[in-house]
Design an enzyme around this catalytic site. Structure first.
Site, PDB file in Angstrom:
ATOM      1  N   ARG A  11      15.595  47.883  76.703  1.00  0.00           N
ATOM      2  CA  ARG A  11      15.623  48.403  75.515  1.00  0.00           C
ATOM      3  C   ARG A  11      14.358  48.243  74.473  1.00  0.00           C
ATOM      4  NH1 ARG A  11      20.757  45.694  73.072  1.00  0.00           N
ATOM      5  NH2 ARG A  11      20.372  46.640  71.447  1.00  0.00           N
ATOM      6  N   LYS A  82      26.098  40.231  78.207  1.00  0.00           N
ATOM      7  CA  LYS A  82      27.325  40.435  77.438  1.00  0.00           C
ATOM      8  C   LYS A  82      27.329  41.900  76.938  1.00  0.00           C
ATOM      9  CE  LYS A  82      24.850  39.207  73.198  1.00  0.00           C
ATOM     10  NZ  LYS A  82      24.451  40.662  72.414  1.00  0.00           N
ATOM     11  N   ASP A  83      26.144  42.600  76.982  1.00  0.00           N
ATOM     12  CA  ASP A  83      26.077  44.244  77.006  1.00  0.00           C
ATOM     13  C   ASP A  83      26.532  45.023  78.253  1.00  0.00           C
ATOM     14  OD1 ASP A  83      25.054  43.708  74.277  1.00  0.00           O
ATOM     15  OD2 ASP A  83      23.042  43.886  74.810  1.00  0.00           O
ATOM     16  N   ARG A 132      35.150  40.368  68.265  1.00  0.00           N
ATOM     17  CA  ARG A 132      35.559  39.091  68.515  1.00  0.00           C
ATOM     18  C   ARG A 132      35.179  38.242  67.425  1.00  0.00           C
ATOM     19  NH1 ARG A 132      31.912  35.001  69.690  1.00  0.00           N
ATOM     20  NH2 ARG A 132      30.074  36.511  69.383  1.00  0.00           N
ATOM     21  N   ARG A 133      34.049  38.285  66.794  1.00  0.00           N
ATOM     22  CA  ARG A 133      33.956  37.230  65.721  1.00  0.00           C
ATOM     23  C   ARG A 133      34.713  37.700  64.305  1.00  0.00           C
ATOM     24  NH1 ARG A 133      27.465  38.627  65.996  1.00  0.00           N
ATOM     25  NH2 ARG A 133      26.893  36.972  67.603  1.00  0.00           N
ATOM     26  N   ARG A 150      25.581  46.558  61.671  1.00  0.00           N
ATOM     27  CA  ARG A 150      24.793  47.076  63.218  1.00  0.00           C
ATOM     28  C   ARG A 150      23.299  46.734  63.074  1.00  0.00           C
ATOM     29  NH1 ARG A 150      26.369  50.814  66.410  1.00  0.00           N
ATOM     30  NH2 ARG A 150      24.634  50.066  67.600  1.00  0.00           N
ATOM     31  N   GLY A 151      22.628  47.102  64.237  1.00  0.00           N
ATOM     32  CA  GLY A 151      21.111  46.794  64.179  1.00  0.00           C
ATOM     33  C   GLY A 151      20.639  45.544  64.941  1.00  0.00           C
ATOM     34  N   ARG A 156      19.180  43.212  60.805  1.00  0.00           N
ATOM     35  CA  ARG A 156      20.292  42.508  60.153  1.00  0.00           C
ATOM     36  C   ARG A 156      19.849  41.552  59.147  1.00  0.00           C
ATOM     37  NH1 ARG A 156      25.396  42.069  64.565  1.00  0.00           N
ATOM     38  NH2 ARG A 156      24.587  43.711  65.848  1.00  0.00           N
ATOM     39  N   CYS A 243      35.500  47.754  74.749  1.00  0.00           N
ATOM     40  CA  CYS A 243      34.680  47.044  73.737  1.00  0.00           C
ATOM     41  C   CYS A 243      35.180  47.015  72.214  1.00  0.00           C
ATOM     42  CB  CYS A 243      33.345  48.048  73.659  1.00  0.00           C
ATOM     43  SG  CYS A 243      33.500  49.358  72.443  1.00  0.00           S
TER      44      CYS A 243
END
Length: 310
Positions: A11, A82-83, A132-133, A150-151, A156, A243
């Site tokens: 990415r 994790k992605d 999750r958070r 997001r971002g 962020r 997800c």
């Protein structure tokens, strides 16, 4: 791949490129004569700022990277574990070549006023798009408010500075990777904020038949990270989490080689929390992951996961 050049696809976010730099640096130590070239791609997940489940969820961050690998435009991909979706196999024709030594798995709170999580007043807006958070905060700190954000981490931090939230939760390892540990107010223990599956682990992925490349990079792999990641991903695979499922957990290899896996499944509002924690001794990691998943399924995890839209 030629022996003297490895093309690495990633990415194009600052964090992803920092991760590639780490791989390049470690490769340079292992194989001083090998050159590396970075092939950056923009993924659906980076372009789309809405709800991830609308663009295939987690695969949104890996699809274009996988395509470049399979098309032969690159030899090696660097992913945050994790992605990488665990509810379906890796794209046909690709395989993991190595899991790097694990970084910090914990979440970090960023609060411009320097308050800890327990000191935040009622109504404080926490910027996060992580289910999750949000589920764990709803369970432990119901007086705080989660606002979708997001971002990449830099973006962020800009949104926080612009007043779109009063505080942020981000991965401690990510802030380290982009050179911004200075913004961390408090590092939360896994007991306070259980991490995502695969937290802090970078995976190297390549084409299945590329045995020369696999041999060249396998030396970067860390045996403990490999065992922990295998257990965690098998756990998520057996649970078939998507997800939008608030699922958290982490495996830990002790110095004597014994391994444990602690995992949780939540409802989105945090009102129901299922817990499991098992030791495997030196058992096969996949068996441990399966066993912990079955323990949660016995407690009703399937109904919780299937009850959440995705």
């Amino acid at each position: 791949m030629s022996a003297d050049l490895i093309r690495i696809v990633s990415r194009d976010s600052p964090m992803a490129l920092a991760q590639v730099e780490r791989v390049c640096a470690e490769l340079a130590v292992l194989h001083p004569s090998t050159r590396t070239e970075v092939v950056p791609v923009k993924t659906t997940g980076d372009k789309w700022m809405g709800d991830l489940s609308a663009v295939e969820g987690k695969g949104a961050f890996t699809k274009e990277v996988d395509a470049a690998l399979l098309a032969g435009e690159a030899d090696l991909a660097v992913h945050c574990v994790k992605d990488i979706p665990a509810d379906r196999p890796l794209p046909a024709g690709t395989a993991f070549a190595a899991f790097l030594r694990r970084d910090d798995i914990r979440d970090a709170l960023i609060h411009p006023g320097g308050l800890s999580l327990d000191e935040l007043p009622a109504g404080t807006r926490i910027g996060t798009s992580s289910v999750r958070r949000a589920a764990q905060l709803a369970a432990s700190h119901p007086h705080l408010l989660c606002v979708p954000m997001r971002g990449n981490a830099n973006r962020r931090l800009e949104k926080l500075a612009a007043g779109e939230a009063d505080a942020l939760l981000l991965a401690a390892s990510g802030l380290e990777r982009i050179g911004r540990p200075d913004v961390i107010t408090e590092i939360l223990s896994p007991e306070v904020m259980c991490p995502p599956i695969g937290a802090g682990v970078l995976a190297l992925q390549c084409r299945e038949g590329d045995s020369d490349l696999i041999d060249a990079v396998s030396g970067l792999g860390d045996p403990a990270a490999h065992r922990e990641t295998t257990a965690e991903r098998m756990f998520l695979h057996v649970l078939q989490g998507h997800c939008n499922s608030p699922i958290a957990g982490y495996a830990q290899v002790e110095r004597n080689g014994d391994m444990s896996l602690r995992a949780k499944v939540f409802t989105s509002d945090g009102k129901t929390v299922l817990n499991a924690h098992e030791w495997a001794g030196a058992l096969d990691p996949a068996t441990l992951g399966t066993s912990v998943a079955v323990s949660l399924l016995r407690q009703g995890a399937r109904e919780l996961i299937d009850g959440i839209a995705h």
